[in-house]
Motif scaffolding. Structure first.
Motif, PDB file in Angstrom:
ATOM      1  N   THR A   1      -7.262   3.298   1.962  1.00  0.00           N
ATOM      2  CA  THR A   1      -6.457   2.438   1.093  1.00  0.00           C
ATOM      3  C   THR A   1      -4.963   2.539   1.358  1.00  0.00           C
ATOM      4  O   THR A   1      -4.185   1.750   0.814  1.00  0.00           O
ATOM      5  CB  THR A   1      -6.732   2.752  -0.381  1.00  0.00           C
ATOM      6  OG1 THR A   1      -6.506   4.157  -0.605  1.00  0.00           O
ATOM      7  CG2 THR A   1      -8.173   2.422  -0.756  1.00  0.00           C
ATOM      8  N   ALA A   2      -4.538   3.487   2.193  1.00  0.00           N
ATOM      9  CA  ALA A   2      -3.110   3.634   2.480  1.00  0.00           C
ATOM     10  C   ALA A   2      -2.573   2.534   3.392  1.00  0.00           C
ATOM     11  O   ALA A   2      -1.351   2.371   3.500  1.00  0.00           O
ATOM     12  CB  ALA A   2      -2.841   4.995   3.117  1.00  0.00           C
TER      13      ALA A   2
ATOM     14  N   THR B   1       0.867  -1.176   0.000  1.00  0.00           N
ATOM     15  CA  THR B   1       0.000   0.000   0.000  1.00  0.00           C
ATOM     16  C   THR B   1       0.903   1.225   0.000  1.00  0.00           C
ATOM     17  O   THR B   1       2.076   1.159   0.362  1.00  0.00           O
ATOM     18  CB  THR B   1      -0.946   0.054   1.215  1.00  0.00           C
ATOM     19  OG1 THR B   1      -0.166   0.216   2.417  1.00  0.00           O
ATOM     20  CG2 THR B   1      -1.785  -1.211   1.306  1.00  0.00           C
ATOM     21  N   VAL B   2       0.333   2.364  -0.405  1.00  0.00           N
ATOM     22  CA  VAL B   2       1.105   3.606  -0.483  1.00  0.00           C
ATOM     23  C   VAL B   2       0.373   4.689   0.290  1.00  0.00           C
ATOM     24  O   VAL B   2      -0.810   4.922   0.081  1.00  0.00           O
ATOM     25  CB  VAL B   2       1.301   4.051  -1.944  1.00  0.00           C
ATOM     26  CG1 VAL B   2       2.168   5.315  -1.995  1.00  0.00           C
ATOM     27  CG2 VAL B   2       1.937   2.941  -2.770  1.00  0.00           C
ATOM     28  N   ARG B   3       1.100   5.342   1.171  1.00  0.00           N
ATOM     29  CA  ARG B   3       0.537   6.447   1.956  1.00  0.00           C
ATOM     30  C   ARG B   3       1.170   7.762   1.511  1.00  0.00           C
ATOM     31  O   ARG B   3       2.392   7.916   1.552  1.00  0.00           O
ATOM     32  CB  ARG B   3       0.806   6.243   3.440  1.00  0.00           C
ATOM     33  CG  ARG B   3       0.309   7.406   4.282  1.00  0.00           C
ATOM     34  CD  ARG B   3       0.943   7.422   5.657  1.00  0.00           C
ATOM     35  NE  ARG B   3       0.530   8.621   6.377  1.00  0.00           N
ATOM     36  CZ  ARG B   3      -0.263   8.625   7.430  1.00  0.00           C
ATOM     37  NH1 ARG B   3      -0.728   7.492   7.899  1.00  0.00           N
ATOM     38  NH2 ARG B   3      -0.578   9.744   8.016  1.00  0.00           N
TER      39      ARG B   3
ATOM     40  N   LEU C   1       5.174   7.986   2.373  1.00  0.00           N
ATOM     41  CA  LEU C   1       5.850   9.145   1.793  1.00  0.00           C
ATOM     42  C   LEU C   1       5.764  10.376   2.687  1.00  0.00           C
ATOM     43  O   LEU C   1       6.203  11.457   2.281  1.00  0.00           O
ATOM     44  CB  LEU C   1       5.235   9.476   0.427  1.00  0.00           C
ATOM     45  CG  LEU C   1       5.156   8.345  -0.593  1.00  0.00           C
ATOM     46  CD1 LEU C   1       4.549   8.857  -1.894  1.00  0.00           C
ATOM     47  CD2 LEU C   1       6.518   7.729  -0.850  1.00  0.00           C
ATOM     48  N   SER C   2       5.246  10.237   3.892  1.00  0.00           N
ATOM     49  CA  SER C   2       4.907  11.412   4.694  1.00  0.00           C
ATOM     50  C   SER C   2       6.118  12.203   5.176  1.00  0.00           C
ATOM     51  O   SER C   2       5.961  13.340   5.657  1.00  0.00           O
ATOM     52  CB  SER C   2       4.030  11.010   5.889  1.00  0.00           C
ATOM     53  OG  SER C   2       4.727  10.155   6.765  1.00  0.00           O
TER      54      SER C   2
ATOM     55  N   ALA D   1      -2.155  -2.495  -6.111  1.00  0.00           N
ATOM     56  CA  ALA D   1      -3.587  -2.809  -6.144  1.00  0.00           C
ATOM     57  C   ALA D   1      -4.321  -2.267  -4.933  1.00  0.00           C
ATOM     58  O   ALA D   1      -5.532  -2.452  -4.813  1.00  0.00           O
ATOM     59  CB  ALA D   1      -3.777  -4.327  -6.220  1.00  0.00           C
ATOM     60  N   GLY D   2      -3.615  -1.586  -4.031  1.00  0.00           N
ATOM     61  CA  GLY D   2      -4.232  -1.165  -2.777  1.00  0.00           C
ATOM     62  C   GLY D   2      -4.977   0.140  -2.869  1.00  0.00           C
ATOM     63  O   GLY D   2      -4.823   1.012  -2.025  1.00  0.00           O
ATOM     64  N   ASN D   3      -5.777   0.323  -3.923  1.00  0.00           N
ATOM     65  CA  ASN D   3      -6.629   1.508  -4.037  1.00  0.00           C
ATOM     66  C   ASN D   3      -7.818   1.154  -4.924  1.00  0.00           C
ATOM     67  O   ASN D   3      -8.083  -0.023  -5.164  1.00  0.00           O
ATOM     68  CB  ASN D   3      -5.842   2.708  -4.596  1.00  0.00           C
ATOM     69  CG  ASN D   3      -5.216   2.423  -5.952  1.00  0.00           C
ATOM     70  OD1 ASN D   3      -5.383   1.342  -6.508  1.00  0.00           O
ATOM     71  ND2 ASN D   3      -4.501   3.390  -6.493  1.00  0.00           N
TER      72      ASN D   3
END
Length: 466
Positions: free
Chosen positions: A85-86, A74-76, A96-97, A455-457
């Motif tokens: 979805t993050a 997943t991507v945040r 990425l925060s 695929a996490g969105n």
């Protein structure tokens, strides 16, 4: 049968530690609960690992580790997506925060913003030069998710969507390679990043086109709920004739305790209408009088664009529970207004709200704009947003949100705004984009992420995996 989790691959983890410049946070670490948390408190999930990246090479290393370890990804960015979805259980969260630098070139009218930037980061850097990139309405929203899904906001009618201002992007692909998407290099990928939903790659840098912005005339009025039908008839006439420099929105919610709200309306469901005028500030009162002449109370302000962008911050705090359904509407006639008012009478909490606004303007001026974003000609968007704090109210609040949109079915335009999708039925994403755009996006997915790693969105599935 319970799915077996992949065991920890210590060799792959050692390789990641050797390559990674940021911070790797594991379950049990002191920071884990803080860094895994996302804005919507409904999504309390526990990832296998949080990879807190400080640059594109870190993202690439995390993707290679996830592939070697057999872990989902997943991507945040800002972590603000309502569907959460993050974050996912036992997945690798690419966080990425920590990447929040913004570099403004006032001569070129561009800004380079890192993939973890919040809208407030971009606004603070750009408005110092009298410039802005059209963006959303809550400053703690993540730039990445907003841009990749479209980007409605106060300036959308005047200048267009956030995705329309994406000039180029640094993208880490699913295989760990790093490319620049621009009109000269990977132009088709750039098209997909402009509103295509964000599962083609991990964007670590956005280059955005900027626009001049000055003082904003902002006016809000409140109306008793029993006067909402008449007020919304005036809103419809006003909004559909407004100049592109005007953006008028409406909200049905429980009135607060502000001094300009009449005492008899405080704590009761009411209609709020708001107009933001981006033309000459002195023209603001005359431009908006017709909308507010029968308001029970109101407030007029001159403010900076950065102040305008932060107005919604306190109404949507981190950690509350949120459930949102939305739709586009063909009209705001008597039928849908009746249903909106009925939903407002049944608000499940004092924090919940129904928002709607007339779109078009610059959004639809170029219906063939070179972007994956669909439904540019939608007249209205309506969002039924439940917000609450007690987990025992989850079912009732979510049901109110679903019902609020279902009531509007006869007047729906079709499709939906991808950034507001939540627990949708299979096939909804294809409906959102329409067959032509969806197939073009699927072809991009085949090229850039054929194994559907990202695929996490709200996912565009590769054609080879459908």
């Amino acid at each position: 049968m319970t799915e077996m989790l992949a065991p920890v691959d210590h060799s792959a983890l050692a390789q990641l530690r050797a390559e990674f410049r940021g911070a790797l946070v594991h379950p049990g670490d002191a920071e884990f609960d803080r860094v895994r948390a996302v804005w919507n408190g409904m999504h309390d999930r526990s990832p296998h690992l949080v990879a807190r990246c400080v640059g594109a090479p870190d993202v690439a290393a995390a993707l290679r580790y996830a592939a070697a370890a057999g872990r989902a990804v997943t991507v945040r960015g800002g972590g603000h997506n309502v569907a959460g979805t993050a974050v996912a259980d036992e997945a690798v969260m690419i966080d990425l925060s920590l990447m929040r630098q913004v570099r403004v070139d006032p001569e070129a009218l561009t800004a380079e913003a890192d993939g973890g930037c919040l809208l407030g980061d971009v606004d603070a850097a750009t408005t110092a030069h009298g410039l802005a990139c059209p963006a959303g309405v809550v400053s703690h929203t993540g730039l990445a998710g907003l841009t990749l899904g479209g980007g409605y906001g106060w300036l959308a009618r005047t200048w267009g969507l956030t995705c329309d201002h994406l000039v180029s992007a640094e993208v880490v692909l699913a295989d760990g390679s790093i490319v620049e998407a621009s009109e000269e290099s990977h132009p088709e990928l750039l098209w997909g990043l402009r509103g295509g939903g964000g599962n083609l790659g991990v964007v670590t840098r956005f280059t955005l086109r900027l626009r001049p912005v000055g003082e904003v005339f902002h006016r809000t009025g409140v109306f008793p709920l029993d006067q909402a039908p008449a007020a919304l008839a005036r809103y419809r006439e006003f909004a559909e004739a407004q100049d592109n420099a005007m953006h008028a929105v409406g909200t049905l919610k429980v009135a607060g305790q502000q001094e300009w709200v009449p005492a008899e309306l405080r704590g009761t469901p009411a209609l709020f209408l708001t107009a933001a005028w981006f033309g000459e500030a002195a023209e603001g009162p005359a431009r908006t009088d017709a909308l507010f002449e029968r308001a029970a109370g109101g407030r007029t302000q001159l403010m900076s664009y950065a102040q305008l962008q932060a107005l919604g911050d306190f109404g949507e705090p981190h950690g509350h529970r949120y459930f949102t359904k939305s739709c586009y509407l063909t009209e705001l006639s008597e039928g849908p207004v009746e249903q909106l008012v009925e939903s407002a009478r049944q608000l499940p909490s004092t924090l919940s709200a129904i928002d709607f606004e007339y779109l078009r303007g610059a959004i639809s001026d170029d219906p063939g704009a070179d972007a994956a974003f669909p439904r540019r000609d939608a007249p209205y968007i309506c969002t039924v947003s439940a917000q609450w704090t007690d987990p025992a109210e989850d079912a009732a609040c979510a049901a109110w949100s679903r019902t609020g949109v279902e009531r509007l079915t006869p007047w729906q335009f079709g499709g939906a705004y991808v950034n507001y999708l939540q627990d949708e039925a299979p096939g909804k994403v294809a409906e959102v984009y329409g067959s032509e755009r969806y197939e073009r996006l699927a072809a991009l997915k085949d090229r850039y992420d054929p194994q559907n790693v990202l695929a996490g969105n709200q996912n565009i599935a590769p054609a080879t995996r459908r």
